[in-house]
Design an enzyme around this catalytic site. Structure first.
Site, PDB file in Angstrom:
ATOM      1  CG  MET A  42      -1.907  -1.210   1.119  1.00 31.22           C
ATOM      2  SD  MET A  42      -3.446  -0.988   2.008  1.00 31.22           S
ATOM      3  CE  MET A  42      -2.853  -0.868   3.663  1.00 31.22           C
ATOM      4  NE  ARG A  66      -2.006   0.517   9.672  1.00 32.42           N
ATOM      5  CZ  ARG A  66      -3.287   0.775   9.561  1.00 32.42           C
ATOM      6  NH1 ARG A  66      -3.851   1.666  10.342  1.00 32.42           N
ATOM      7  NH2 ARG A  66      -4.035   0.157   8.690  1.00 32.42           N
ATOM      8  N   GLY A  68       4.501 -10.337   4.123  1.00 30.54           N
ATOM      9  CA  GLY A  68       5.230 -10.232   5.387  1.00 30.54           C
ATOM     10  C   GLY A  68       4.516 -10.994   6.489  1.00 30.54           C
ATOM     11  CE  LYS A 106       3.661  -4.270  11.195  1.00 35.04           C
ATOM     12  NZ  LYS A 106       2.471  -3.999  10.380  1.00 35.04           N
ATOM     13  CB  SER A 146       4.077  -0.346  10.642  1.00 32.96           C
ATOM     14  OG  SER A 146       2.817   0.111  10.215  1.00 32.96           O
ATOM     15  CD  GLN A 160      -2.188  -8.860   4.284  1.00 27.74           C
ATOM     16  OE1 GLN A 160      -3.018  -7.971   4.343  1.00 27.74           O
ATOM     17  NE2 GLN A 160      -0.912  -8.607   4.049  1.00 27.74           N
ATOM     18  CG  HIS A 197       6.908  -2.045   2.200  1.00 28.88           C
ATOM     19  ND1 HIS A 197       6.787  -0.862   2.892  1.00 28.88           N
ATOM     20  CD2 HIS A 197       5.671  -2.599   2.200  1.00 28.88           C
ATOM     21  CE1 HIS A 197       5.532  -0.717   3.283  1.00 28.88           C
ATOM     22  NE2 HIS A 197       4.838  -1.748   2.884  1.00 28.88           N
ATOM     23  CB  ALA A 239       3.815   4.860   3.227  1.00 32.10           C
ATOM     24  CG  LEU A 240       7.190   1.414  -0.849  1.00 29.63           C
ATOM     25  CD1 LEU A 240       7.923   1.146  -2.160  1.00 29.63           C
ATOM     26  CD2 LEU A 240       6.287   0.230  -0.491  1.00 29.63           C
TER      27      LEU A 240
HETATM   28  P1  AMP Z   1       1.420  -2.893   3.477  1.00 28.59           P
HETATM   29  O1  AMP Z   1       1.990  -1.883   2.534  1.00 28.59           O
HETATM   30  O2  AMP Z   1       1.391  -2.457   4.905  1.00 28.59           O
HETATM   31  O3  AMP Z   1       0.108  -3.477   2.989  1.00 28.59           O
HETATM   32  O4  AMP Z   1       2.434  -4.103   3.472  1.00 28.59           O
HETATM   33  C1  AMP Z   1       2.784  -4.737   2.255  1.00 28.59           C
HETATM   34  C2  AMP Z   1       3.505  -6.019   2.594  1.00 28.59           C
HETATM   35  O5  AMP Z   1       4.667  -5.728   3.347  1.00 28.59           O
HETATM   36  C3  AMP Z   1       2.642  -6.961   3.464  1.00 28.59           C
HETATM   37  O6  AMP Z   1       2.835  -8.293   3.006  1.00 28.59           O
HETATM   38  C4  AMP Z   1       3.204  -6.757   4.834  1.00 28.59           C
HETATM   39  O7  AMP Z   1       3.051  -7.877   5.683  1.00 28.59           O
HETATM   40  C5  AMP Z   1       4.672  -6.515   4.523  1.00 28.59           C
HETATM   41  N1  AMP Z   1       5.310  -5.803   5.625  1.00 28.59           N
HETATM   42  C6  AMP Z   1       4.954  -4.597   6.139  1.00 28.59           C
HETATM   43  N2  AMP Z   1       5.743  -4.285   7.190  1.00 28.59           N
HETATM   44  C7  AMP Z   1       6.601  -5.324   7.342  1.00 28.59           C
HETATM   45  C8  AMP Z   1       7.657  -5.613   8.268  1.00 28.59           C
HETATM   46  N3  AMP Z   1       7.985  -4.781   9.251  1.00 28.59           N
HETATM   47  N4  AMP Z   1       8.321  -6.782   8.129  1.00 28.59           N
HETATM   48  C9  AMP Z   1       7.990  -7.658   7.133  1.00 28.59           C
HETATM   49  N5  AMP Z   1       7.014  -7.442   6.243  1.00 28.59           N
HETATM   50  C10 AMP Z   1       6.328  -6.296   6.345  1.00 28.59           C
END
Ligand code: AMP
Length: 282
Positions: A30, A187, A147, A149, A185, A153, A37, A32-33
């Site tokens: 989503m 966030r 991830g 995390k 994150s 999901q 990521h 905000a890498l």
């Molecule tokens: P998001 O952009 O938050 O939807 O995350 C995209 C992908 O990155 C998802 O599969 C998350 O689980 C993974 N992800 C986000 N933060 C982390 C982290 N700290 N460690 C490992 N994977 C992550």
């Protein structure tokens, strides 16, 4: 690096690569890498000839408008990172391109989505399932990277793939943490310095749980002690603390010689954070 915006463009591009026999690693995000990521992307880079990363903030998976509206967005900067990481294609669809009509389908993952994130975010996993299935159809991946995390999901996406016989492998990537232990994150950007200090106690609670588990405390005892620790942290408000089987997500009543993971969600400065830690591996 190519930047594509339309489903038909990414489909045609990845399909022609696929029929040439190229492996395609796909990382849905989503935006905000951050370093979390980047680990997924690096792993995809190592294991595939072509790497596709999508950036799409999926409205279907947010159950609070406020959370969706406040979600950090930084596409231009994200694209700079993706170029540096050697990504071949960035797929950045608009909401209209993804959802020309509001999908009517609802996905129900049964017992696995009635706990934890599913319980506290009604409709969340249906929204995740729909967007992930669409993105897989658009991007023709050989492997997709998720991830751990977001453990629930990851498990539900694996289930989606096996239940629908989707032709790809799902790869789980370990959690990437800041030095303080705070799980990375998007966030976290919304936290002040003080908020970050409070947020790292989430990880400290998980470490405490692991010590208790290794000392053979029961689920109840571990839960109570960890909850008491969290209650002492000013500014931290936990939503759930659950010790579950990492395979089924069913709560574990007793501390036996079986895999166990503690999963938590809580709020700091109005920002919802999740984390988990294996208490016992397979
Ligand atoms: P998001 O952009 O938050 O939807 O995350 C995209 C992908 O990155 C998802 O599969 C998350 O689980 C993974 N992800 C986000 N933060 C982390 C982290 N700290 N460690 C490992 N994977 C992550």
């Amino acid at each position: 690096m190519q930047v594509l915006n339309l489903p038909v463009e990414i489909f045609d591009h990845t399909w022609s690569l696929k029929i040439q026999g190229k492996s395609i690693g796909f990382v849905p995000t989503m935006g905000a890498l951050h370093e979390g990521h980047f680990h997924l992307i690096k792993r995809a880079r190592e294991e595939n000839e072509i790497v596709v990363v999508s950036i799409f903030v999926n409205p279907l998976q947010f159950n609070r408008d406020e959370d969706f509206n406040n979600y950090p967005r930084s596409v231009d900067q994200d694209l700079v990172h993706l170029r540096k990481l050697g990504v071949d294609v960035a797929y950045v669809p608009s909401e209209r391109a993804m959802y020309p009509e509001l999908p009517q389908i609802k996905l129900d993952f049964g017992l696995m989505e009635q706990v934890m994130e599913g319980e506290f975010r009604p409709g969340h996993f249906s929204g995740v399932g729909v967007v992930v299935a669409k993105l897989f159809n658009h991007c023709n991946p050989t492997r997709a990277y998720f991830g751990l995390k977001d453990l629930q999901q990851y498990l539900l996406v694996k289930r989606l793939v096996s239940d629908l016989s989707l032709p790809l492998d799902i790869v789980g990537v370990p959690i990437v943490r800041e030095e303080s232990g705070l799980a990375m994150s998007s966030r976290n950007q919304r936290l002040s310095q003080e908020g970050k200090r409070i947020a790292r106690t989430i990880y400290q609670g998980l470490i405490l749980a692991r010590q208790l588990w290794e000392d053979k405390s029961s689920s109840d005892e571990t839960n109570q002690t960890v909850n008491a620790f969290y209650r002492e942290q000013k500014g931290l408000s936990m939503e759930y603390v659950q010790i579950v089987s990492p395979n089924t997500l069913r709560p574990l009543e007793n501390n036996k010689l079986e895999p166990a993971v503690i999963c938590v969600a809580g709020y700091v400065e109005g920002v919802r954070l999740i984390d988990n830690l294996y208490l016992r591996q397979d």
